[in-house]
Design a protein around this motif. Sequence first.
Motif, PDB file in Angstrom:
ATOM      1  N   ARG A 113     -17.069 -53.509  29.773  1.00  0.00           N
ATOM      2  CA  ARG A 113     -16.701 -54.482  30.808  1.00  0.00           C
ATOM      3  C   ARG A 113     -15.358 -54.103  31.421  1.00  0.00           C
ATOM      4  O   ARG A 113     -15.189 -54.120  32.636  1.00  0.00           O
ATOM      5  CB  ARG A 113     -16.641 -55.893  30.214  1.00  0.00           C
ATOM      6  CG  ARG A 113     -16.227 -56.955  31.206  1.00  0.00           C
ATOM      7  CD  ARG A 113     -16.158 -58.328  30.570  1.00  0.00           C
ATOM      8  NE  ARG A 113     -17.449 -58.802  30.137  1.00  0.00           N
ATOM      9  CZ  ARG A 113     -18.329 -59.430  30.930  1.00  0.00           C
ATOM     10  NH1 ARG A 113     -18.022 -59.667  32.191  1.00  0.00           N
ATOM     11  NH2 ARG A 113     -19.485 -59.835  30.471  1.00  0.00           N
ATOM     12  N   GLU A 140     -22.871 -55.177  38.441  1.00  0.00           N
ATOM     13  CA  GLU A 140     -23.145 -54.784  37.052  1.00  0.00           C
ATOM     14  C   GLU A 140     -22.510 -55.756  36.070  1.00  0.00           C
ATOM     15  O   GLU A 140     -23.107 -56.112  35.054  1.00  0.00           O
ATOM     16  CB  GLU A 140     -22.610 -53.373  36.778  1.00  0.00           C
ATOM     17  CG  GLU A 140     -23.609 -52.285  37.004  1.00  0.00           C
ATOM     18  CD  GLU A 140     -23.136 -50.948  36.464  1.00  0.00           C
ATOM     19  OE1 GLU A 140     -23.198 -50.732  35.229  1.00  0.00           O
ATOM     20  OE2 GLU A 140     -22.699 -50.123  37.288  1.00  0.00           O
ATOM     21  N   VAL A 188     -24.511 -58.928  35.921  1.00  0.00           N
ATOM     22  CA  VAL A 188     -25.719 -58.735  35.121  1.00  0.00           C
ATOM     23  C   VAL A 188     -25.371 -58.822  33.636  1.00  0.00           C
ATOM     24  O   VAL A 188     -26.118 -59.420  32.853  1.00  0.00           O
ATOM     25  CB  VAL A 188     -26.401 -57.386  35.461  1.00  0.00           C
ATOM     26  CG1 VAL A 188     -27.468 -57.026  34.444  1.00  0.00           C
ATOM     27  CG2 VAL A 188     -26.997 -57.426  36.866  1.00  0.00           C
ATOM     28  N   LEU A 189     -24.242 -58.255  33.248  1.00  0.00           N
ATOM     29  CA  LEU A 189     -23.814 -58.360  31.849  1.00  0.00           C
ATOM     30  C   LEU A 189     -23.636 -59.822  31.460  1.00  0.00           C
ATOM     31  O   LEU A 189     -24.003 -60.222  30.352  1.00  0.00           O
ATOM     32  CB  LEU A 189     -22.492 -57.604  31.624  1.00  0.00           C
ATOM     33  CG  LEU A 189     -22.533 -56.095  31.674  1.00  0.00           C
ATOM     34  CD1 LEU A 189     -21.136 -55.511  31.480  1.00  0.00           C
ATOM     35  CD2 LEU A 189     -23.495 -55.541  30.645  1.00  0.00           C
ATOM     36  N   ASP A 190     -23.074 -60.625  32.350  1.00  0.00           N
ATOM     37  CA  ASP A 190     -22.893 -62.050  32.070  1.00  0.00           C
ATOM     38  C   ASP A 190     -24.240 -62.752  31.905  1.00  0.00           C
ATOM     39  O   ASP A 190     -24.393 -63.612  31.038  1.00  0.00           O
ATOM     40  CB  ASP A 190     -22.110 -62.730  33.190  1.00  0.00           C
ATOM     41  CG  ASP A 190     -20.622 -62.504  33.098  1.00  0.00           C
ATOM     42  OD1 ASP A 190     -20.148 -61.980  32.066  1.00  0.00           O
ATOM     43  OD2 ASP A 190     -19.914 -62.846  34.060  1.00  0.00           O
ATOM     44  N   GLU A 191     -25.224 -62.376  32.742  1.00  0.00           N
ATOM     45  CA  GLU A 191     -26.538 -63.001  32.670  1.00  0.00           C
ATOM     46  C   GLU A 191     -27.233 -62.708  31.337  1.00  0.00           C
ATOM     47  O   GLU A 191     -27.976 -63.532  30.837  1.00  0.00           O
ATOM     48  CB  GLU A 191     -27.420 -62.505  33.815  1.00  0.00           C
ATOM     49  CG  GLU A 191     -27.006 -62.989  35.179  1.00  0.00           C
ATOM     50  CD  GLU A 191     -27.763 -62.309  36.310  1.00  0.00           C
ATOM     51  OE1 GLU A 191     -28.735 -61.556  36.029  1.00  0.00           O
ATOM     52  OE2 GLU A 191     -27.393 -62.515  37.472  1.00  0.00           O
ATOM     53  N   HIS A 192     -26.969 -61.521  30.788  1.00  0.00           N
ATOM     54  CA  HIS A 192     -27.627 -61.106  29.550  1.00  0.00           C
ATOM     55  C   HIS A 192     -26.789 -61.370  28.300  1.00  0.00           C
ATOM     56  O   HIS A 192     -27.225 -61.047  27.205  1.00  0.00           O
ATOM     57  CB  HIS A 192     -27.996 -59.620  29.623  1.00  0.00           C
ATOM     58  CG  HIS A 192     -29.049 -59.345  30.645  1.00  0.00           C
ATOM     59  ND1 HIS A 192     -28.763 -59.100  31.963  1.00  0.00           N
ATOM     60  CD2 HIS A 192     -30.403 -59.321  30.556  1.00  0.00           C
ATOM     61  CE1 HIS A 192     -29.877 -58.906  32.640  1.00  0.00           C
ATOM     62  NE2 HIS A 192     -30.882 -59.049  31.802  1.00  0.00           N
ATOM     63  N   ALA A 193     -25.607 -61.913  28.487  1.00  0.00           N
ATOM     64  CA  ALA A 193     -24.731 -62.182  27.343  1.00  0.00           C
ATOM     65  C   ALA A 193     -25.277 -63.351  26.544  1.00  0.00           C
ATOM     66  O   ALA A 193     -25.769 -64.327  27.099  1.00  0.00           O
ATOM     67  CB  ALA A 193     -23.312 -62.494  27.817  1.00  0.00           C
ATOM     68  N   SER A 194     -25.191 -63.217  25.247  1.00  0.00           N
ATOM     69  CA  SER A 194     -25.641 -64.315  24.392  1.00  0.00           C
ATOM     70  C   SER A 194     -24.582 -65.404  24.385  1.00  0.00           C
ATOM     71  O   SER A 194     -23.395 -65.131  24.474  1.00  0.00           O
ATOM     72  CB  SER A 194     -25.900 -63.810  22.972  1.00  0.00           C
ATOM     73  OG  SER A 194     -24.708 -63.256  22.452  1.00  0.00           O
TER      74      SER A 194
END
Length: 132
Positions: free
Chosen positions: A88, A121, A124-130
Amino acid sequence: MTSHDKTSEAGAPGTSTTASQEAQGPGTSVPDEERWLVVHGRRWRRTDPSLPADVVEALTSHLGKGRSGVRAGKKAGDDERVTASRRRVGLAKAGLGERGPYWWDGPEAARLARARDALRELEVLDEHASPG
């Protein structure tokens, strides 16, 4: 400004202007004061000044999240979190122009596209973060 592109001010690669650098084009009109921030004798690449404020603000927010994640991951001994957080940080800094190709060597449109790609990008990382 933020950056981890560290080079010492004196004697670092790329610190002097040579004939080949002058022939590079776009970056030759940007003074060193706009390229580098010197803190305690170390040069840090500045954020690309051509980026819109909202893009800089969003990328800087992601940079802060990444740095916080690195600290928390190290404290917890969570190597996966450290790795993800460093990714990140790297994406945010590349988007800001503080890593990767020197921003002053490229056309403004390409620099803005790179910043927006990095921001996408990161989102997208935020969308897939648990959660948590």
